[in-house]
Every structure is written in structure tokens, then in C-alpha cells.
Design an enzyme around this catalytic site. Structure first.
Site, short mmCIF file in Angstrom:
data_model
loop_
_atom_site.label_atom_id
_atom_site.label_comp_id
_atom_site.label_asym_id
_atom_site.label_seq_id
_atom_site.Cartn_x
_atom_site.Cartn_y
_atom_site.Cartn_z
N ASP A 185 -7.28 5.30 -8.92
CA ASP A 185 -8.64 4.75 -9.04
C ASP A 185 -9.65 5.83 -8.68
OD1 ASP A 185 -7.91 2.08 -9.77
OD2 ASP A 185 -7.22 1.80 -7.72
N GLU A 236 -5.87 6.42 -22.39
CA GLU A 236 -6.11 7.87 -22.40
C GLU A 236 -6.45 8.35 -23.82
OE1 GLU A 236 -2.83 9.96 -20.69
OE2 GLU A 236 -3.65 11.92 -21.15
N THR A 253 -1.30 7.21 -22.63
CA THR A 253 -1.48 5.75 -22.76
C THR A 253 -2.58 5.47 -23.77
OG1 THR A 253 -3.11 5.78 -21.01
CG2 THR A 253 -0.84 5.37 -20.34
N ASP A 279 0.85 -1.19 0.00
CA ASP A 279 0.00 0.00 0.00
C ASP A 279 0.89 1.25 0.00
OD1 ASP A 279 -1.70 2.12 0.60
OD2 ASP A 279 -2.91 0.95 1.99
C1 LIG Z 1 -6.37 3.10 -12.59
S1 LIG Z 1 -4.82 2.36 -12.26
C2 LIG Z 1 -3.66 3.48 -13.04
C3 LIG Z 1 -2.35 2.84 -13.30
C4 LIG Z 1 -1.24 3.72 -13.89
N1 LIG Z 1 -0.81 4.76 -12.97
C5 LIG Z 1 -1.64 4.33 -15.21
O1 LIG Z 1 -1.63 5.55 -15.32
O2 LIG Z 1 -1.95 3.57 -16.14
C6 LIG Z 1 -4.58 2.68 -10.53
C7 LIG Z 1 -3.58 1.71 -9.90
O3 LIG Z 1 -3.31 2.11 -8.57
C8 LIG Z 1 -3.16 0.96 -7.76
N2 LIG Z 1 -3.41 1.38 -6.38
C9 LIG Z 1 -4.54 1.89 -5.86
N3 LIG Z 1 -4.38 2.22 -4.57
C10 LIG Z 1 -3.08 1.91 -4.26
C11 LIG Z 1 -2.31 2.01 -3.08
N4 LIG Z 1 -2.83 2.52 -1.96
N5 LIG Z 1 -1.03 1.58 -3.11
C12 LIG Z 1 -0.50 1.07 -4.25
N6 LIG Z 1 -1.18 0.96 -5.41
C13 LIG Z 1 -2.46 1.37 -5.41
C14 LIG Z 1 -4.19 -0.01 -8.31
O4 LIG Z 1 -3.87 -1.35 -7.99
C15 LIG Z 1 -4.09 0.28 -9.81
O5 LIG Z 1 -3.15 -0.57 -10.43
#
Ligand SMILES: C[S@@+](CC[C@H](N)C(=O)[O-])C[C@H]1O[C@@H](n2cnc3c(N)ncnc32)[C@H](O)[C@@H]1O
Length: 226
Positions: free
Chosen positions: A134, A208, A205, A111
Site C-alpha cells: 500500500d 499493472e 497483473t 499482520d
Molecule cells: C495494494 S495490495 C497489493 C496486493 C498484491 N501484492 C498485488 O501485487 O496485487 C497490498 C496488500 O497488502 C496488504 N497488507 C498491507 N499491510 C499488511 C500487513 N502489515 N500484513 C499483511 N498484509 C498487509 C493489504 O491488505 C493489501 O491486500
């Protein structure tokens, strides 16, 4: 109810088992021993971990690693610490790390809230990227959004003077919330009047590009530590 249950924090993710592709599984198993960094509840020496004193950038929630790998490949002079909870995503990132022959990425599977609070020493980061966190669009889930004031403060404290936080989202109300949270943080100063133009180092990306083609917006927010 036990004390432990009462104190359970609200997480910004829900850990699903998540399916690995065979290639992600292979990359995860074979490359994590080399590129993975174990979570530590004490500050770590990032220069020792990367074996050099170059500027350190934190990638919060690196997802499948497309953006993190592209930025690290384009900036060999910077070191990138990716933090992600989703193991198949880490497998995806490690595949790219190997394919591109990158040595300036390390990964923590944990986390990011704990990593920032406990593992990163204050004043040590040149930058922090939080790309497409997210969105938790339902109102009752807004409390799970990562970029809330307490996490913004913790991130800001980990930046060296002049270091930056760069967030990007395609959710308009989350963008406004992020802008407000960063503006309210006294350690930070906006690099733009409100939203920033997308800097060249943040690649768009596929996800996007599809959104933009459908007329959806993307908002970048970039603040520096005073
Ligand atoms: C919507 S994705 C975006 C991924 C990437 N940053 C991108 O731009 O393509 C959000 C990512 O954040 C991760 N995530 C969410 N909360 C997190 C946390 N507290 N610690 C680590 N990873 C986290 C999720 O597992 C997910 O893979």
C-alpha cells in the site's frame, strides 16, 4: 492513557470490514481450514507445515492472490507462505489455489510485521516478495509504509544466505524510499546497479498493465542477503 494505548504500533493497513463476493466467502470458509496456518508468536517449522524441505518464499500482502497463485503454479518446487490481513483477499487467493490445484501455498491471516518478527525463524527463507505494498501517498501517512528500515532488517534476518527480497511498486517516491532502505541495510546487497529489470517470475497483473498503458512506471528492487 493506558500503557497498551501508548504502545499501539502504527500499522501499514486499516482493517475495513471488506465485502466478500459469495465465491470468496465460500472459498474462505471451506478452504481456510486446509490451507490456513494459525498465527504463532513463536517460530514455526515451515518444513513441517508444507510437509517437505523445499525452499520457502514469503509473500507479504498477497492481496487478491492473482500474483501469488500464478507464481506458485509456475514454481511447484517452491513453497509459498502468503500473509494477508484482508479476509476477502484471502478468499480470492484460496479460490485460485483450488482452481489451479496448488499444494505449495499456505496462508496466514495476520499482520506481516508480527509474522516476520515472531513466526519465521532467522535464516530460513529463500526469498520474500513484497509486491505493490500500500503506497500511503500522503506525506502524513508515510509512517504507515511497510518497507521501512526496521521491517527491512527483520526481513533480511529471516533470509538464508543468498536469499532475496523482491519489492515492486508503481509509486516513484516509494520506490526511491525502498531502494534507500534496502541499500542502508548491511545484511543486503543489490542485485542491480539500482532498480532491477522485472524478472520473468513476477507476472504483470491487470492493474499493472493498465498503469503501464497509461504511461505509469513500475520499479522492481531486488537485493540478496550476503
Ligand atoms: C495494494 S495490495 C497489493 C496486493 C498484491 N501484492 C498485488 O501485487 O496485487 C497490498 C496488500 O497488502 C496488504 N497488507 C498491507 N499491510 C499488511 C500487513 N502489515 N500484513 C499483511 N498484509 C498487509 C493489504 O491488505 C493489501 O491486500
Amino acid at each position: 492513557m493506558t500503557l497498551a494505548l501508548q504502545r499501539r504500533p502504527i500499522r501499514s493497513f486499516v482493517l475495513r470490514q471488506g465485502r466478500f463476493s459469495p465465491a470468496q466467502r465460500l472459498a474462505y470458509d471451506s478452504l481456510l481450514p486446509r490451507y490456513g496456518v494459525a498465527y504463532s508468536s513463536e517460530p514455526v517449522d515451515l518444513n513441517a507445515i508444507f510437509g517437505r524441505p523445499n525452499p520457502k518464499i514469503l509473500e507479504v500482502g498477497s492481496g487478491m492472490g492473482e500474483t501469488t497463485a500464478a507464481i506458485a503454479a509456475a514454481h511447484p518446487e517452491h513453497d509459498f507462505l502468503a500473509v494477508e490481513v484482508h479476509a476477502p483477499g484471502i478468499g480470492g487467493l484460496l479460490r485460485r489455489v483450488e482452481k489451479l490445484g496448488l499444494d505449495n501455498i499456505r496462508v496466514v491471516r495476520h499482520d506481516a510485521v508480527d509474522v516476520v518478527e515472531h513466526m519465521i525463524a532467522p535464516g530460513t527463507l529463500a526469498g520474500a516478495h513484497v509486491f505493490f505494498p500500500d503506497p500511503w501517498p500522503k506525506k502524513r501517512h508515510h509512517k504507515r509504509r511497510l518497507l521501512r528500515p526496521a521491517f527491512v532488517r527483520a526481513l533480511a534476518e529471516r533470509l538464508a544466505s543468498g536469499g532475496y527480497i523482491h519489492a515492486a511498486t508503481d509509486w516513484k517516491d516509494y520506490a526511491a524510499q525502498i531502494l534507500a532502505a534496502l541499500r542502508a541495510e548491511p545484511l543486503l546487497i543489490n542485485t542491480a546497479a539500482d532498480y532491477a529489470p522485472r524478472p520473468a517470475y513476477r507476472p504483470t497483473t491487470n492493474f499493472e498493465r493498465r498503469g503501464l498503458a497509461r504511461g505509469h512506471g513500475v520499479w522492481d528492487v531486488i537485493f540478496r542477503r550476503r
